[in-house]
Design a protein around this motif. Sequence first.
Motif, PDB file in Angstrom:
ATOM      1  N   GLU A  38       0.826  -1.205   0.000  1.00 20.30           N
ATOM      2  CA  GLU A  38       0.000   0.000   0.000  1.00 20.30           C
ATOM      3  C   GLU A  38       0.861   1.256   0.000  1.00 20.30           C
ATOM      4  O   GLU A  38       0.528   2.266  -0.652  1.00 20.30           O
ATOM      5  N   VAL A  39       1.982   1.223   0.712  1.00 18.92           N
ATOM      6  CA  VAL A  39       2.875   2.388   0.788  1.00 18.92           C
ATOM      7  C   VAL A  39       3.414   2.739  -0.585  1.00 18.92           C
ATOM      8  O   VAL A  39       3.373   3.907  -1.008  1.00 18.92           O
ATOM      9  N   ILE A  40       3.933   1.760  -1.302  1.00 21.87           N
ATOM     10  CA  ILE A  40       4.504   2.071  -2.626  1.00 21.87           C
ATOM     11  C   ILE A  40       3.416   2.202  -3.679  1.00 21.87           C
ATOM     12  O   ILE A  40       3.611   2.858  -4.706  1.00 21.87           O
ATOM     13  N   GLY A  41       2.234   1.618  -3.404  1.00 18.51           N
ATOM     14  CA  GLY A  41       1.142   1.713  -4.367  1.00 18.51           C
ATOM     15  C   GLY A  41       0.477   3.073  -4.387  1.00 18.51           C
ATOM     16  O   GLY A  41      -0.233   3.410  -5.343  1.00 18.51           O
ATOM     17  N   SER A  42       0.688   3.868  -3.346  1.00 20.14           N
ATOM     18  CA  SER A  42       0.070   5.203  -3.299  1.00 20.14           C
ATOM     19  C   SER A  42       0.730   6.168  -4.287  1.00 20.14           C
ATOM     20  O   SER A  42       0.120   7.166  -4.688  1.00 20.14           O
ATOM     21  N   ASN A  43       1.991   5.878  -4.700  1.00 24.19           N
ATOM     22  CA  ASN A  43       2.709   6.783  -5.615  1.00 24.19           C
ATOM     23  C   ASN A  43       3.167   6.087  -6.898  1.00 24.19           C
ATOM     24  O   ASN A  43       3.871   6.687  -7.702  1.00 24.19           O
ATOM     25  N   ASN A  44       2.791   4.804  -7.050  1.00 27.18           N
ATOM     26  CA  ASN A  44       3.210   4.057  -8.227  1.00 27.18           C
ATOM     27  C   ASN A  44       2.076   3.139  -8.678  1.00 27.18           C
ATOM     28  O   ASN A  44       1.138   2.872  -7.926  1.00 27.18           O
ATOM     29  N   LEU A  45       2.193   2.648  -9.893  1.00 27.99           N
ATOM     30  CA  LEU A  45       1.261   1.646 -10.401  1.00 27.99           C
ATOM     31  C   LEU A  45       1.909   0.279 -10.149  1.00 27.99           C
ATOM     32  O   LEU A  45       2.821  -0.135 -10.871  1.00 27.99           O
ATOM     33  N   VAL A  46       1.448  -0.402  -9.109  1.00 30.32           N
ATOM     34  CA  VAL A  46       2.086  -1.643  -8.661  1.00 30.32           C
ATOM     35  C   VAL A  46       1.244  -2.849  -9.077  1.00 30.32           C
ATOM     36  O   VAL A  46       0.032  -2.876  -8.854  1.00 30.32           O
ATOM     37  N   THR A  47       1.904  -3.845  -9.652  1.00 28.70           N
ATOM     38  CA  THR A  47       1.256  -5.098 -10.035  1.00 28.70           C
ATOM     39  C   THR A  47       2.076  -6.267  -9.509  1.00 28.70           C
ATOM     40  O   THR A  47       3.301  -6.290  -9.663  1.00 28.70           O
ATOM     41  N   LEU A  48       1.413  -7.205  -8.862  1.00 22.48           N
ATOM     42  CA  LEU A  48       2.057  -8.451  -8.449  1.00 22.48           C
ATOM     43  C   LEU A  48       1.744  -9.494  -9.504  1.00 22.48           C
ATOM     44  O   LEU A  48       0.570  -9.812  -9.741  1.00 22.48           O
ATOM     45  N   GLN A  49       2.778 -10.005 -10.136  1.00 26.66           N
ATOM     46  CA  GLN A  49       2.640 -10.912 -11.276  1.00 26.66           C
ATOM     47  C   GLN A  49       3.091 -12.320 -10.902  1.00 26.66           C
ATOM     48  O   GLN A  49       4.175 -12.513 -10.360  1.00 26.66           O
ATOM     49  N   TRP A  50       2.228 -13.322 -11.192  1.00 27.23           N
ATOM     50  CA  TRP A  50       2.639 -14.718 -10.968  1.00 27.23           C
ATOM     51  C   TRP A  50       3.417 -15.230 -12.159  1.00 27.23           C
ATOM     52  O   TRP A  50       3.118 -14.905 -13.318  1.00 27.23           O
ATOM     53  N   ILE A  51       4.468 -15.999 -11.865  1.00 27.75           N
ATOM     54  CA  ILE A  51       5.254 -16.638 -12.904  1.00 27.75           C
ATOM     55  C   ILE A  51       5.468 -18.093 -12.521  1.00 27.75           C
ATOM     56  O   ILE A  51       5.604 -18.414 -11.323  1.00 27.75           O
ATOM     57  N   LYS A  52       5.482 -18.965 -13.478  1.00 23.69           N
ATOM     58  CA  LYS A  52       5.712 -20.374 -13.188  1.00 23.69           C
ATOM     59  C   LYS A  52       7.160 -20.575 -12.764  1.00 23.69           C
ATOM     60  O   LYS A  52       8.086 -20.098 -13.420  1.00 23.69           O
ATOM     61  N   GLY A  53       7.356 -21.272 -11.656  1.00 20.34           N
ATOM     62  CA  GLY A  53       8.697 -21.513 -11.155  1.00 20.34           C
ATOM     63  C   GLY A  53       9.507 -22.401 -12.080  1.00 20.34           C
ATOM     64  O   GLY A  53       8.962 -23.309 -12.723  1.00 20.34           O
ATOM     65  N   HIS A  54      10.797 -22.146 -12.150  1.00 18.54           N
ATOM     66  CA  HIS A  54      11.730 -22.939 -12.959  1.00 18.54           C
ATOM     67  C   HIS A  54      11.257 -23.052 -14.411  1.00 18.54           C
ATOM     68  O   HIS A  54      11.271 -24.137 -15.008  1.00 18.54           O
ATOM     69  N   SER A  55      10.811 -21.928 -14.951  1.00 20.32           N
ATOM     70  CA  SER A  55      10.294 -21.910 -16.323  1.00 20.32           C
ATOM     71  C   SER A  55      11.302 -21.321 -17.301  1.00 20.32           C
ATOM     72  O   SER A  55      10.961 -21.028 -18.445  1.00 20.32           O
ATOM     73  N   GLY A  56      12.531 -21.119 -16.865  1.00 18.64           N
ATOM     74  CA  GLY A  56      13.544 -20.555 -17.739  1.00 18.64           C
ATOM     75  C   GLY A  56      13.688 -19.057 -17.621  1.00 18.64           C
ATOM     76  O   GLY A  56      14.489 -18.451 -18.351  1.00 18.64           O
TER      77      GLY A  56
END
Length: 415
Positions: A232-250
């Motif tokens: 929330e702190v960094i999201g108040s001044n930035n456009l923050v996205t948490l992105q899922w990535i498949k583990g060990h996918s290269g």
Amino acid sequence: MWLYTAVIRPIIAYGAVVWWPRTKLTTARNKLQRFQRLASIATTGCMRTTPSEALEVLLGLPPLDLFIQQEAASAAVRLKSLNLWGASNGAHTMILRNAIEYQPLMMAPNDRVPKVYIFNRKYNIQLVEEENDWSRIHELRIYTDGSKTKTGSGAGVYSPEINTHISTALGEYSSIYQCECFAIIQAANAVAKRRITNQEIRIVSDSAAVLRALDSKTIQSGLILECHRALEVIGSNNLVTLQWIKGHSGSLGNDAADELARKGSDQKATGPIPMLPLPFGQLRSWMRQKTRTQHAEQWANTSTCRHSREVVPHPDARLTKRLLTLNRASLRIIVGNITGHCPLNKHLHVIGKTDSPLCRGCLSAEETVAHVILECEGVNTQRAQILKTTRSLREACGDTRRILRFWAELGWLDP
């Protein structure tokens, strides 16, 4: 079995934190055992003479009085962690003291917090994997990962764009879930420390569980709440996205974060133990382990069930898992073999159902499970073809497929 363990047994244990002292009474323990026996017989279809203690061991069911004490201890620890445990000195309060004596870390801070409702967030969660794993124009990408090994646990954060390479040792008690969450907190703190504003920030994690917890409307984990607040702190001044990535996918970024996390798990943690609030699941795991230990001690010290203890000297979770994959007819045969309570002449003679205990194959010895499987000359052909070189009753009963085929060939245990 599912109906009993998921529905009926929890109903019986309701409010156990108040009334668990009754389970110390012999009369109460006997009533509880008789009740659990109904479920055991219904599950296995075994003979009514089969000992309750043996059925509990085979089905992985701890005695009901021990289970109730386990659930009471869980409730007491949970209430204590939420500051809802009173200062009274009633008999029921001993359950918390007993739990702490068994594992002193029960008194350490744990991750359970009162439920918090979150309806608006200043960050986005994306649980669908991207086609291309690289930074867009004007986007800062930060990779996070957690690791847990036999030596310890750790968190890693990697981002060449903000010159971040963090490797943190988190000790032996932190779960992989906590490590993943802590790595995201570190990533958010790194952004806040650099006072980055008006940027697109994408924090990439391979923990779908943590991202779903952050996306939930309710939070009961202190670490997830801390992570939410950091975002929330960094999201108040930035456009923050948490992105899922498949583990060990290269992904080079994800692999770099994974390497940093493993480096942290290999290092010795410095600071108070535990490094993070204990996950409540770890506390429950300790209490289940205590119940399993008590159950094993009771089984080893029982004066009955000699035949069953010869085949199963201690509770075996792997055996239980194999047994519960069988259909009811097959399970009845295997339970009869292990306990000796099956429709063979020796047992039928003991309960007054037949005139002679002699083996129908050789007519020279009593017809018991051990005799038929290991010694009877009248079934040498079937034994050699199916059981091969079986040397003990324990070995024979461990191979459920062959033992079922053996009895099917003889037809002696057919209903």
